[in-house]
Design an enzyme around this catalytic site. Structure first.
Site, PDB file in Angstrom:
ATOM      1  N   ASN A   1       0.857  -1.192   0.000  1.00 40.60           N
ATOM      2  CA  ASN A   1       0.000   0.000   0.000  1.00 40.60           C
ATOM      3  C   ASN A   1       0.891   1.240   0.000  1.00 40.60           C
ATOM      4  O   ASN A   1       2.115   1.142  -0.009  1.00 40.60           O
ATOM      5  CB  ASN A   1      -0.941  -0.022   1.216  1.00 40.60           C
ATOM      6  CG  ASN A   1      -0.168  -0.169   2.514  1.00 40.60           C
ATOM      7  OD1 ASN A   1       0.595   0.715   2.884  1.00 40.60           O
ATOM      8  ND2 ASN A   1      -0.351  -1.293   3.194  1.00 40.60           N
ATOM      9  N   ARG A   2       0.275   2.406   0.052  1.00 44.15           N
ATOM     10  CA  ARG A   2       1.025   3.647  -0.134  1.00 44.15           C
ATOM     11  C   ARG A   2       1.700   4.164   1.137  1.00 44.15           C
ATOM     12  O   ARG A   2       2.277   5.242   1.128  1.00 44.15           O
ATOM     13  CB  ARG A   2       0.094   4.745  -0.655  1.00 44.15           C
ATOM     14  CG  ARG A   2      -0.431   4.505  -2.030  1.00 44.15           C
ATOM     15  CD  ARG A   2      -1.267   5.700  -2.456  1.00 44.15           C
ATOM     16  NE  ARG A   2      -1.979   5.442  -3.695  1.00 44.15           N
ATOM     17  CZ  ARG A   2      -1.421   5.530  -4.896  1.00 44.15           C
ATOM     18  NH1 ARG A   2      -0.156   5.856  -5.016  1.00 44.15           N
ATOM     19  NH2 ARG A   2      -2.134   5.277  -5.974  1.00 44.15           N
TER      20      ARG A   2
END
Ligand code: CTP
Length: 432
Positions: A229-230
């Site tokens: 994920n970011r």
């Protein structure tokens, strides 16, 4: 609350102009539910009268080693204390304490105690900056003594400079923070955190063991590819650094390779499973756990042992849920432990964060709307709402992640202090 159920602070008052401010420290500690046992040096009596402390403190002031009610007042005081705070601490008092001298009741009590000690220096700038004073303060800090640094301001005689006693509210916050740490640490752990002293700043988390997670987990599809994920880990790292700066013993479990200040205990992990294993083990001895990591919710059920080849066609990747680490911590937390979760949302932020707060059984949720520019993933800034299990809501407008970290830790310190007021009874009851 009975007298013995309250945490006991020995308030040592040194002989300086600022001794009058110790009266306010005494009153505030008593108001905060602390049993205050005042001890004045002979010199302090030249600046403020015994009667003032007799009237405001929880018991009569003591001055001398001889002629008091107990034949060994210093050992009695040292053993009863949950914390000793010295305000003001003069250059002479600091020197005698640093060198192990015990030639009056206050220094004898300081040497005769195992309780954490907070000193609040106050003196003229030239004295404060003298290498001998600085060396003595450094010696005490290296032994785990909490130093509430003097402030810049107007000094006796009208001079301006560093050396003015810290404000009573700052001193009381530090003492309550130390008491909170001591009570959360449980039996036999009433010492401040060991290890290198933090460089600067407030020391309100001394005695607390804080576990922080950071970064996004990476779940392998095959030896080359991952699902992630970011999350950059910046907020989690900022929390670890801030907690360390404020005196906590910090463990950071991170998926990133960011550099970390020496003195923070770092465990590098990659997957949700690794993070779960490390966090559950390290949480057993943590007073505070802050789950800032973005843990993947799903992972490939059976990662391929060898690289998937394009020529084999579009792979079918079957996912399974990962363990919810925070929920597991919430279900099996040790007594007194403070749990903090994060909720990165794009819709109905408060409602969803409140639902997670309840379902995961945590004390504090840090919620942010990651659809807002400058907020959340990979930015250096953040804007959050802090939701407390007691219903308190605090908004932190767009600011640096470091400032957000301090706002979160302020709430953590408050929750730990509240909890300490409840558990101090058992600490006090056991020791006395
Ligand atoms: N968390 C965790 N273990 C997981 C997933 C999340 O410990 N497997 C923690 C996160 O570190 C965070 C909190 O739970 O502190 C909330 O994470 P979030 O992803 O916002 O919530 P989820 O429960 O995963 O729900 P959803 O993704 O559906 O919003």
């Amino acid at each position: 609350m009975s007298e013995t159920a309250r945490p006991v602070a020995v308030l040592g008052v040194g002989g300086g102009i600022a001794a009058y401010k110790a009266v306010d420290v005494c009153r505030r500690l008593v108001d905060a539910g602390v049993h205050v046992a005042p001890v004045m040096t002979e010199a302090a009596g030249r600046f403020v009268g015994r009667t003032t402390f007799d009237a405001l403190a929880s018991e009569p002031v003591q001055v001398g080693l001889w002629g008091e009610r107990s034949p060994i007042p210093h050992t009695r005081l040292g053993q009863r204390a949950d914390v000793i705070v010295v305000a003001p601490a003069t250059a002479d008092l600091i020197a005698r304490y640093a060198h192990g001298m015990a030639d009056d009741l206050l220094t004898a009590t300081l040497i005769a105690t195992r309780a954490p000690v907070v000193i609040c220096p106050a003196m003229h700038t030239e004295m404060w900056e003298h290498p001998a004073v600085q060396a003595n303060v450094a010696t005490l800090e290296s032994r785990g003594v909490v130093v509430v640094s003097p402030e810049e301001g107007r000094l006796a005689g009208g001079d301006l400079g560093a050396g003015r006693l810290a404000e009573p509210s700052v001193i009381v916050d530090a003492v309550l923070g130390v008491l909170a740490g001591a009570a959360a640490a449980g039996p036999g752990r009433l010492r401040p955190a060991s290890g290198p002293a933090p460089a600067s700043g407030s020391s309100d988390l001394v005695g607390l063991r804080v576990l922080v997670t950071a970064g996004g987990t990476r779940e392998p599809i095959d030896p080359v590819r991952v699902i992630t994920n970011r999350s950059s880990g910046k907020q989690g790292h900022a929390l670890a650094e801030a907690a360390y700066r404020r005196g906590a013993a910090v463990t950071l479990v991170t998926t990133t390779d960011r550099t970390v200040t020496d003195g923070i205990d770092v465990e590098r992990v990659e997957t949700a499973a690794e993070m779960e294993r490390v966090v559950l083990r390290r949480a057993e001895t943590a007073d505070v756990v802050i789950m800032a990591a973005a843990v993947a919710d799903f992972r490939p059920t059976a990662p391929a042992a060898r690289k998937l080849k394009k020529a084999s066609g579009v792979p079918e990747i079957v996912l399974e849920p990962t363990p919810d680490i925070l929920a597991a911590l919430g279900a099996s937390r040790r007594p007194g432990q403070v749990l903090v979760g994060f909720a990165a949302e794009t819709d109905d932020v408060r409602e969803r964060a409140a639902a997670k707060l309840a379902s995961k059984g945590v004390d504090l949720m840090v919620a942010n709307d990651v659809s807002v520019p400058g907020v959340g993933f990979d930015h250096d800034t953040n804007e959050v709402v802090l939701l407390d299990a007691s219903g308190d809501v605090t908004r932190v407008d767009l600011t640096t992640k470091s400032a957000v970290a301090d706002a979160v830790l302020d709430r953590v310190a408050m929750i730990a202090t509240r909890r300490a007021a409840g558990t101090a009874a058992s600490v006090g009851g056991r020791d006395r």
